[in-house]
Design a protein around this motif. Structure first.
Motif, PDB file in Angstrom:
ATOM      1  N   ASP A  99       4.064  46.370  22.337  1.00  0.00           N
ATOM      2  CA  ASP A  99       2.964  45.680  21.674  1.00  0.00           C
ATOM      3  C   ASP A  99       3.400  45.377  20.240  1.00  0.00           C
ATOM      4  N   GLN A 100       2.563  44.672  19.502  1.00  0.00           N
ATOM      5  CA  GLN A 100       2.968  44.216  18.175  1.00  0.00           C
ATOM      6  C   GLN A 100       3.219  45.389  17.225  1.00  0.00           C
ATOM      7  N   HIS A 101       2.407  46.437  17.326  1.00  0.00           N
ATOM      8  CA  HIS A 101       2.592  47.595  16.451  1.00  0.00           C
ATOM      9  C   HIS A 101       3.953  48.251  16.697  1.00  0.00           C
ATOM     10  N   GLN A 102       4.303  48.414  17.959  1.00  0.00           N
ATOM     11  CA  GLN A 102       5.600  49.022  18.294  1.00  0.00           C
ATOM     12  C   GLN A 102       6.749  48.124  17.839  1.00  0.00           C
ATOM     13  N   PHE A 103       6.555  46.833  18.002  1.00  0.00           N
ATOM     14  CA  PHE A 103       7.594  45.893  17.592  1.00  0.00           C
ATOM     15  C   PHE A 103       7.783  45.937  16.071  1.00  0.00           C
ATOM     16  N   GLU A 104       6.687  46.014  15.343  1.00  0.00           N
ATOM     17  CA  GLU A 104       6.762  46.119  13.882  1.00  0.00           C
ATOM     18  C   GLU A 104       7.506  47.388  13.470  1.00  0.00           C
ATOM     19  N   ALA A 105       7.239  48.484  14.169  1.00  0.00           N
ATOM     20  CA  ALA A 105       7.921  49.746  13.860  1.00  0.00           C
ATOM     21  C   ALA A 105       9.420  49.625  14.122  1.00  0.00           C
ATOM     22  N   ARG A 146      25.423  40.920  21.369  1.00  0.00           N
ATOM     23  CA  ARG A 146      24.671  42.017  21.968  1.00  0.00           C
ATOM     24  C   ARG A 146      23.341  42.232  21.253  1.00  0.00           C
ATOM     25  N   SER A 147      23.344  42.128  19.936  1.00  0.00           N
ATOM     26  CA  SER A 147      22.102  42.285  19.174  1.00  0.00           C
ATOM     27  C   SER A 147      21.112  41.178  19.528  1.00  0.00           C
ATOM     28  N   ARG A 148      21.627  39.953  19.614  1.00  0.00           N
ATOM     29  CA  ARG A 148      20.774  38.819  19.968  1.00  0.00           C
ATOM     30  C   ARG A 148      20.139  39.017  21.341  1.00  0.00           C
ATOM     31  N   LYS A 149      20.910  39.546  22.289  1.00  0.00           N
ATOM     32  CA  LYS A 149      20.391  39.730  23.645  1.00  0.00           C
ATOM     33  C   LYS A 149      19.312  40.806  23.689  1.00  0.00           C
ATOM     34  N   VAL A 150      19.448  41.815  22.840  1.00  0.00           N
ATOM     35  CA  VAL A 150      18.408  42.843  22.777  1.00  0.00           C
ATOM     36  C   VAL A 150      17.075  42.213  22.380  1.00  0.00           C
ATOM     37  N   PHE A 151      17.083  41.415  21.307  1.00  0.00           N
ATOM     38  CA  PHE A 151      15.849  40.774  20.857  1.00  0.00           C
ATOM     39  C   PHE A 151      15.383  39.715  21.855  1.00  0.00           C
ATOM     40  N   ARG A 152      16.310  38.989  22.436  1.00  0.00           N
ATOM     41  CA  ARG A 152      15.947  37.997  23.457  1.00  0.00           C
ATOM     42  C   ARG A 152      15.166  38.652  24.580  1.00  0.00           C
ATOM     43  N   ASN A 153      15.666  39.787  25.059  1.00  0.00           N
ATOM     44  CA  ASN A 153      15.001  40.466  26.171  1.00  0.00           C
ATOM     45  C   ASN A 153      13.623  40.988  25.780  1.00  0.00           C
ATOM     46  N   LEU A 154      13.522  41.503  24.561  1.00  0.00           N
ATOM     47  CA  LEU A 154      12.223  41.983  24.100  1.00  0.00           C
ATOM     48  C   LEU A 154      11.209  40.838  24.031  1.00  0.00           C
ATOM     49  N   ILE A 155      11.644  39.706  23.510  1.00  0.00           N
ATOM     50  CA  ILE A 155      10.755  38.543  23.408  1.00  0.00           C
ATOM     51  C   ILE A 155      10.394  38.030  24.796  1.00  0.00           C
ATOM     52  N   ARG A 156      11.389  37.944  25.668  1.00  0.00           N
ATOM     53  CA  ARG A 156      11.165  37.405  27.012  1.00  0.00           C
ATOM     54  C   ARG A 156      10.155  38.247  27.789  1.00  0.00           C
ATOM     55  N   ASN A 157      10.227  39.565  27.629  1.00  0.00           N
ATOM     56  CA  ASN A 157       9.306  40.432  28.354  1.00  0.00           C
ATOM     57  C   ASN A 157       7.954  40.519  27.687  1.00  0.00           C
ATOM     58  N   ARG A 158       7.907  40.236  26.406  1.00  0.00           N
ATOM     59  CA  ARG A 158       6.629  40.184  25.707  1.00  0.00           C
ATOM     60  C   ARG A 158       5.918  38.872  25.995  1.00  0.00           C
ATOM     61  N   MET A 159       6.691  37.772  26.103  1.00  0.00           N
ATOM     62  CA  MET A 159       6.127  36.442  26.322  1.00  0.00           C
ATOM     63  C   MET A 159       6.856  35.768  27.486  1.00  0.00           C
ATOM     64  N   PRO A 160       6.535  36.151  28.713  1.00  0.00           N
ATOM     65  CA  PRO A 160       7.260  35.651  29.889  1.00  0.00           C
ATOM     66  C   PRO A 160       7.147  34.151  30.122  1.00  0.00           C
ATOM     67  N   THR A 161       6.155  33.504  29.543  1.00  0.00           N
ATOM     68  CA  THR A 161       6.001  32.060  29.745  1.00  0.00           C
ATOM     69  C   THR A 161       6.832  31.243  28.759  1.00  0.00           C
ATOM     70  N   LEU A 162       7.431  31.913  27.780  1.00  0.00           N
ATOM     71  CA  LEU A 162       8.245  31.208  26.790  1.00  0.00           C
ATOM     72  C   LEU A 162       9.528  30.701  27.439  1.00  0.00           C
ATOM     73  N   CYS A 167      13.693  31.829  23.839  1.00  0.00           N
ATOM     74  CA  CYS A 167      13.988  33.257  23.691  1.00  0.00           C
ATOM     75  C   CYS A 167      15.373  33.458  23.090  1.00  0.00           C
ATOM     76  N   GLU A 168      16.341  32.675  23.564  1.00  0.00           N
ATOM     77  CA  GLU A 168      17.711  32.780  23.052  1.00  0.00           C
ATOM     78  C   GLU A 168      17.759  32.432  21.559  1.00  0.00           C
ATOM     79  N   LEU A 169      17.130  31.313  21.203  1.00  0.00           N
ATOM     80  CA  LEU A 169      17.171  30.860  19.815  1.00  0.00           C
ATOM     81  C   LEU A 169      16.442  31.821  18.886  1.00  0.00           C
TER      82      LEU A 169
END
Length: 219
Positions: A99-105, A146-162, A167-169
């Motif tokens: 969730d957003q709070h966890q992501f902010e942390a 590898r760092s980019r893919k970590v964030f990509r995956n987090l975004i993709r699973n947070r916003m599956p319709t994106l 997500c990559e960018l």
């Protein structure tokens, strides 16, 4: 350099022992400190051995060359960052839906890390080295990818319709923002009173980038 290594802390016969693991970790910690403070030119196998308090042959047993040390250091750094992501993820996986709070942390964790003298020094030295050495350029690319893919995956699973390309960018932009912020947030650099709120503003900007709806370029 091979990318198939299972662990940057691997060694020979002593790999299965706790003492061997701790010794390898101590060698990488010493490498990190010297690399961050004295740069690639100041890093030597003998300097690492002296800092750890072991013989040169002991360091060479675990990591045969200076480049092996750098590769192992960066690989371990990435594993440590992944462990941080896993810690913040509810199910202990980067694919978890934070969730957003966890992501902010999580972003706060990275912002705090790049503010430290060792992390900022290591990144600055690696950037400079990557312009002069093919080896370092390859390692930096692996680290950024590898760092980019970590964030990509987090975004993709947070916003599956994106859209996947979004997500990559966004993952790439987030990594670029975090790395670039080292120029201002590192405690070893001059501090400017007018930028006191930069870390808070940076966190808000990165979180907004991660969770913003897709923008239609035709509108």
């Amino acid at each position: 350099m091979s990318s198939s290594r299972t662990s940057p802390l691997r060694n020979k016969e002593s790999e299965t022992t706790g003492k061997g693991y701790e010794r390898a970790r101590a060698i990488l910690e010493a490498t990190r400190t010297i690399f961050a403070n004295d740069g690639y030119a100041g890093l030597s196998m003998r300097a690492v051995a002296t800092k750890v308090g072991v013989n040169l042959s002991t360091v060479q047993h675990y990591y045969p060359s200076k480049d092996n040390l750098i590769e192992a250091l960066l690989s371990q750094t990435l594993q440590d960052y992944q462990a941080a992501v896993d810690l913040f993820a509810p199910s202990g996986s980067q694919s978890s839906n934070l969730d957003q709070h966890q992501f902010e942390a999580l972003i706060d964790y990275f912002l705090d890390d790049i503010s430290t003298p060792e992390s900022s020094g290591m990144l600055s030295e690696l950037w400079a080295l990557a312009y002069r050495h093919t080896f370092a350029a390859g390692i930096l690319d692996q680290m950024l990818t590898r760092s980019r893919k970590v964030f990509r995956n987090l975004i993709r699973n947070r916003m599956p319709t994106l859209a996947p390309e979004q997500c990559e960018l966004r993952g790439a932009l987030m990594v670029a923002q975090l790395q670039g912020l080292t120029l201002y947030l590192a405690t070893s650099r001059p501090q400017h009173k007018e930028l006191t709120g930069l870390k808070t503003a940076a966190r808000a900007a990165i979180v907004h980038l991660a969770f913003a709806p897709e923008i239609n370029p035709d509108t």
